[in-house]
Write an enzyme that holds these catalytic residues in place. Structure first.
Site, mmCIF file in Angstrom:
data_model
loop_
_atom_site.group_PDB
_atom_site.id
_atom_site.type_symbol
_atom_site.label_atom_id
_atom_site.label_comp_id
_atom_site.label_asym_id
_atom_site.label_seq_id
_atom_site.Cartn_x
_atom_site.Cartn_y
_atom_site.Cartn_z
ATOM 1 N N PRO A 29 0.973 -1.066 0.136
ATOM 2 C CA PRO A 29 0.127 0.081 0.032
ATOM 3 C C PRO A 29 0.780 1.250 -0.034
ATOM 4 C CG PRO A 29 0.156 -0.890 2.201
ATOM 5 C CD PRO A 29 0.535 -1.875 1.368
ATOM 6 N N CYS A 30 0.135 2.338 -0.252
ATOM 7 C CA CYS A 30 0.776 3.522 -0.160
ATOM 8 C C CYS A 30 1.833 3.809 0.884
ATOM 9 C CB CYS A 30 -0.242 4.774 -0.063
ATOM 10 S SG CYS A 30 0.157 6.353 0.360
ATOM 11 N N LEU A 31 2.887 4.394 0.640
ATOM 12 C CA LEU A 31 4.121 4.613 1.770
ATOM 13 C C LEU A 31 3.474 5.646 2.760
ATOM 14 C CD1 LEU A 31 7.218 5.168 -0.507
ATOM 15 C CD2 LEU A 31 6.732 3.143 1.158
ATOM 16 N N SER A 87 1.025 5.168 4.347
ATOM 17 C CA SER A 87 0.462 4.072 5.427
ATOM 18 C C SER A 87 1.292 3.725 6.751
ATOM 19 C CB SER A 87 -0.168 2.747 4.812
ATOM 20 O OG SER A 87 0.692 1.956 4.071
#
Length: 270
Positions: A173-175, A177
């Protein structure tokens, strides 16, 4: 069961006629892109949003996978880092990220003659706290995997059945997060976390997270790998590398890796 789900997915795309896919390169959106291309051919377009929260290595993988599939693949830039509602990292940060994404994709889809923007949200995602799903729905996006009740495990099984070599690719997932809610997100912090995770993958550990708590890095690994990690890895060298990246302290989460772990503060606050 897998063939039945695959048939349903194929049928859904036949009904769509044309589709623009929000394509991150993860196993979910890649399966969606694969089926879309197999059914629609040149009437399917995969678009990847480029921003500081996506590592160049992840973008390269996404491009390679799209080339293997054969789907037309384009890049766009998103500007979520310009939005203080995003960078201040509130509990609904993901809402502002997906708002930026779909506010960019939807006009593009309309201009190109694509009636739908399609994403890779799966049925399991609906069970977690994902405010970004709401933002996508508000903008008319469709989620074929979720609509058909296809779980993450089934995504992997279908991908393997179709011969996609990345079927077991770890979720990435997107960094953003990696940061506890309330900690400001900056480009430098995103890059620091991303480089730390790449370093650990180069050591042979794939399913992991490096969480950032101010100047402290907390490494999360599957619990069954923790003991091996401690015995096998050159820890002083690891600490030195993380300090080079800008961390002052390096810790290991003894509970082990769990997706969405930083969301547990939300249930505690209720």
């Amino acid at each position: 069961m897998i063939q039945e789900k695959l048939t349903q997915l194929t049928s859904l795309f036949q009904d769509l006629e044309r589709a623009l896919i929000a394509y991150s390169g993860g196993v979910d959106s890649t399966l969606v892109a694969k089926i879309a291309y197999d059914v629609l051919g040149d009437r399917a377009l995969a678009i990847t949003a480029v921003s500081p929260s996506l590592l160049p290595e992840e973008l390269e993988e996404a491009s390679l996978q799209a080339a293997v599939i054969g789907i037309k693949h384009e890049l766009i830039e998103t500007q979520e880092m310009d939005n203080p509602n995003y960078t201040s990292n509130p509990t609904n940060r993901c809402y502002f990220c997906k708002s930026e994404l779909h506010d960019t994709l939807k006009p593009l889809a309309i201009a190109r003659g694509y009636p739908y923007v399609v994403d890779g949200v799966n049925a399991d995602d609906l069970q977690d706290y994902r405010p970004g799903i709401q933002a996508a729905k508000e903008r008319g996006a469709r989620s074929p995997l979720a609509e058909l009740g296809i779980t993450k495990m089934e995504v992997r099984e279908i991908s393997r059945y179709l011969g996609l070599t990345w079927w077991d690719k770890p979720a990435q997932p997107c960094l953003s997060s990696r940061f506890p809610y309330g900690e400001e997100i900056t480009v430098a912090k995103l890059q620091r976390v991303g480089r730390a995770e790449i370093y650990l993958r180069q050591l042979g550990y794939q399913n992991l997270r490096v969480r950032s708590f101010g100047d402290t890095a907390k490494i999360e690994l599957p619990s069954e790998q923790i003991q091996e990690f401690i015995l096998k890895v050159n820890l002083p060298e690891l600490v030195s590398k993380f300090k080079e990246l800008g961390f002052l302290y390096v810790t290991l989460d003894l509970e082990g890796y769990r997706s969405g772990k930083l969301n547990q503060v939300l249930s505690l606050s209720k």
